[in-house]
Design a protein around this motif. Structure first.
Motif, PDB file in Angstrom:
ATOM      1  N   ARG A 149     -13.461  10.099  -2.629  1.00 58.04           N
ATOM      2  CA  ARG A 149     -14.006   9.898  -1.277  1.00 58.04           C
ATOM      3  C   ARG A 149     -13.610  11.028  -0.334  1.00 58.04           C
ATOM      4  N   GLU A 150     -12.355  11.485  -0.462  1.00 55.23           N
ATOM      5  CA  GLU A 150     -11.910  12.581   0.407  1.00 55.23           C
ATOM      6  C   GLU A 150     -12.630  13.882   0.063  1.00 55.23           C
ATOM      7  N   ILE A 151     -12.881  14.106  -1.225  1.00 52.34           N
ATOM      8  CA  ILE A 151     -13.635  15.291  -1.631  1.00 52.34           C
ATOM      9  C   ILE A 151     -15.045  15.219  -1.066  1.00 52.34           C
ATOM     10  N   ALA A 152     -15.684  14.058  -1.169  1.00 54.74           N
ATOM     11  CA  ALA A 152     -17.037  13.897  -0.628  1.00 54.74           C
ATOM     12  C   ALA A 152     -17.046  14.148   0.874  1.00 54.74           C
ATOM     13  N   GLN A 153     -16.042  13.638   1.584  1.00 55.92           N
ATOM     14  CA  GLN A 153     -15.957  13.857   3.026  1.00 55.92           C
ATOM     15  C   GLN A 153     -15.780  15.338   3.345  1.00 55.92           C
ATOM     16  N   THR A 154     -14.984  16.021   2.534  1.00 58.67           N
ATOM     17  CA  THR A 154     -14.782  17.459   2.728  1.00 58.67           C
ATOM     18  C   THR A 154     -16.078  18.226   2.539  1.00 58.67           C
ATOM     19  N   LEU A 155     -16.832  17.885   1.497  1.00 61.90           N
ATOM     20  CA  LEU A 155     -18.079  18.600   1.207  1.00 61.90           C
ATOM     21  C   LEU A 155     -19.186  18.228   2.177  1.00 61.90           C
ATOM     22  N   HIS A 156     -19.056  17.044   2.793  1.00 66.03           N
ATOM     23  CA  HIS A 156     -20.087  16.592   3.732  1.00 66.03           C
ATOM     24  C   HIS A 156     -20.165  17.494   4.962  1.00 66.03           C
ATOM     25  N   GLU A 157     -19.150  18.319   5.174  1.00 68.57           N
ATOM     26  CA  GLU A 157     -19.188  19.275   6.278  1.00 68.57           C
ATOM     27  C   GLU A 157     -20.302  20.298   6.083  1.00 68.57           C
ATOM     28  N   ASP A 158     -20.647  20.578   4.812  1.00 68.18           N
ATOM     29  CA  ASP A 158     -21.662  21.599   4.524  1.00 68.18           C
ATOM     30  C   ASP A 158     -22.825  21.083   3.689  1.00 68.18           C
ATOM     31  N   ALA A 159     -22.825  19.790   3.367  1.00 66.21           N
ATOM     32  CA  ALA A 159     -23.898  19.225   2.533  1.00 66.21           C
ATOM     33  C   ALA A 159     -24.204  17.817   3.022  1.00 66.21           C
ATOM     34  N   ALA A 161     -24.781  13.760   2.797  1.00 66.34           N
ATOM     35  CA  ALA A 161     -23.854  12.780   2.226  1.00 66.34           C
ATOM     36  C   ALA A 161     -24.139  12.503   0.754  1.00 66.34           C
ATOM     37  N   GLU A 162     -25.395  12.369   0.387  1.00 65.67           N
ATOM     38  CA  GLU A 162     -25.729  12.026  -1.004  1.00 65.67           C
ATOM     39  C   GLU A 162     -25.317  13.129  -1.959  1.00 65.67           C
ATOM     40  N   ARG A 163     -25.610  14.375  -1.600  1.00 66.02           N
ATOM     41  CA  ARG A 163     -25.228  15.489  -2.472  1.00 66.02           C
ATOM     42  C   ARG A 163     -23.715  15.674  -2.500  1.00 66.02           C
ATOM     43  N   ALA A 164     -23.065  15.435  -1.370  1.00 58.21           N
ATOM     44  CA  ALA A 164     -21.608  15.550  -1.325  1.00 58.21           C
ATOM     45  C   ALA A 164     -20.955  14.511  -2.229  1.00 58.21           C
ATOM     46  N   GLU A 165     -21.470  13.283  -2.200  1.00 58.57           N
ATOM     47  CA  GLU A 165     -20.915  12.228  -3.054  1.00 58.57           C
ATOM     48  C   GLU A 165     -21.150  12.538  -4.532  1.00 58.57           C
ATOM     49  N   ALA A 166     -22.328  13.051  -4.865  1.00 60.18           N
ATOM     50  CA  ALA A 166     -22.620  13.404  -6.256  1.00 60.18           C
ATOM     51  C   ALA A 166     -21.697  14.531  -6.729  1.00 60.18           C
ATOM     52  N   ALA A 167     -21.483  15.518  -5.881  1.00 62.34           N
ATOM     53  CA  ALA A 167     -20.596  16.625  -6.246  1.00 62.34           C
ATOM     54  C   ALA A 167     -19.159  16.138  -6.417  1.00 62.34           C
ATOM     55  N   ALA A 168     -18.742  15.225  -5.557  1.00 61.24           N
ATOM     56  CA  ALA A 168     -17.374  14.694  -5.657  1.00 61.24           C
ATOM     57  C   ALA A 168     -17.184  13.957  -6.975  1.00 61.24           C
ATOM     58  N   ALA A 205     -21.405  24.778  -4.935  1.00 64.65           N
ATOM     59  CA  ALA A 205     -22.655  25.550  -4.848  1.00 64.65           C
ATOM     60  C   ALA A 205     -23.857  24.653  -5.069  1.00 64.65           C
ATOM     61  N   GLY A 206     -23.730  23.714  -6.017  1.00 65.36           N
ATOM     62  CA  GLY A 206     -24.841  22.780  -6.259  1.00 65.36           C
ATOM     63  C   GLY A 206     -25.061  21.853  -5.097  1.00 65.36           C
ATOM     64  N   ALA A 207     -23.972  21.432  -4.435  1.00 62.26           N
ATOM     65  CA  ALA A 207     -24.099  20.496  -3.318  1.00 62.26           C
ATOM     66  C   ALA A 207     -24.653  21.150  -2.074  1.00 62.26           C
ATOM     67  N   THR A 208     -24.260  22.406  -1.842  1.00 62.90           N
ATOM     68  CA  THR A 208     -24.638  23.078  -0.603  1.00 62.90           C
ATOM     69  C   THR A 208     -25.819  24.018  -0.758  1.00 62.90           C
ATOM     70  N   GLY A 209     -26.233  24.237  -2.012  1.00 65.69           N
ATOM     71  CA  GLY A 209     -27.313  25.192  -2.246  1.00 65.69           C
ATOM     72  C   GLY A 209     -26.865  26.624  -2.111  1.00 65.69           C
ATOM     73  N   GLY A 210     -25.541  26.806  -2.174  1.00 66.48           N
ATOM     74  CA  GLY A 210     -24.983  28.143  -2.016  1.00 66.48           C
ATOM     75  C   GLY A 210     -24.994  28.942  -3.302  1.00 66.48           C
TER      76      GLY A 210
END
Length: 210
Positions: A149-159, A161-168, A205-210
């Motif tokens: 959950r914390e990883i998803a929250q961290t990634l949600h800054e740049d992605a 919510a759905e992609r952040a949760e999948a990446a986490a 990169a997959g979550a943010t499209g970077g």
């Protein structure tokens, strides 16, 4: 002050209840300590419930009152360890960190365990991914889920919510599998860190499209 008599059941029973709870806590601590020592000395595969009972100075049946199986004994030890290390790393964020750096920091409790005891870490990974349900396994899964959950929250800054949760989910599951490789490869800390960097960077990169 009124006397404590049998007519006052709550006050009459409380000392006995306190002794029973203390005795249970003492047995649990001895079993936990014995299991931890034997895992370190013998590894999960060679550790037996009989050995744990002997070292804890309790009956085998008493061990099963606290952990219903050898796998649950392992999870009991891991839950106790992660109950300290995972909340600590969740609280460890200071200032603004780059997402990749923060995610790698969050994976540190898993990486440290894998490097300290590769054989036992393989058993932990197996139980987390494929084990049967049990209260101690449930505790470990919830602690690992808090990292997710914390990883998803961290990634949600740049992605989103759905992609952040999948990446986490990908990062945590992938990290567990990657760290399991230390059992056979005897990977160094540098090797483990490099694998985790690659995993985290690809997932971000997959979550943010970077």
């Amino acid at each position: 002050m009124p006397k404590i008599t049998s007519a006052d059941p709550h006050r009459a029973q409380s000392p006995a209840l306190g002794r029973r709870e203390r005795a249970k806590a003492d047995k649990r601590a001895r079993i936990l300590g014995a299991a931890r020592e034997l895992l370190r000395e013998n590894g999960f595969e060679r550790m037996t419930v009989v050995q744990v009972a002997d070292r804890a100075d309790v009956a085998v049946g008493t061990v099963f009152q606290y952990a219903a199986s050898k796998a649950e004994l392992l999870m009991m030890v891991v839950a106790d360890e992660y109950a300290d290390t995972i909340p600590a790393v969740l609280r460890s964020r200071t200032g603004r960190q780059a997402p990749a750096a923060r995610v790698r920091q969050l994976l540190e409790p898993l990486a440290t365990r894998a490097l300290q005891d590769p054989d036992t870490s393989a058993a932990i990974a197996r139980e987390l991914l494929f084990g049967t349900e049990g209260p101690h396994r449930g505790e470990v899964i919830e602690l690992v889920a808090s990292l997710e959950r914390e990883i998803a929250q961290t990634l949600h800054e740049d992605a989103d919510a759905e992609r952040a949760e999948a990446a986490a989910r990908l990062i945590v599951a992938g990290a567990i599998l990657e760290l399991n490789r230390t059992r056979t490869a005897r990977a160094s800390r540098g090797t483990v860190e490099r694998r985790l960097v690659e995993l985290v960077d690809l997932a971000i990169a997959g979550a943010t499209g970077g």
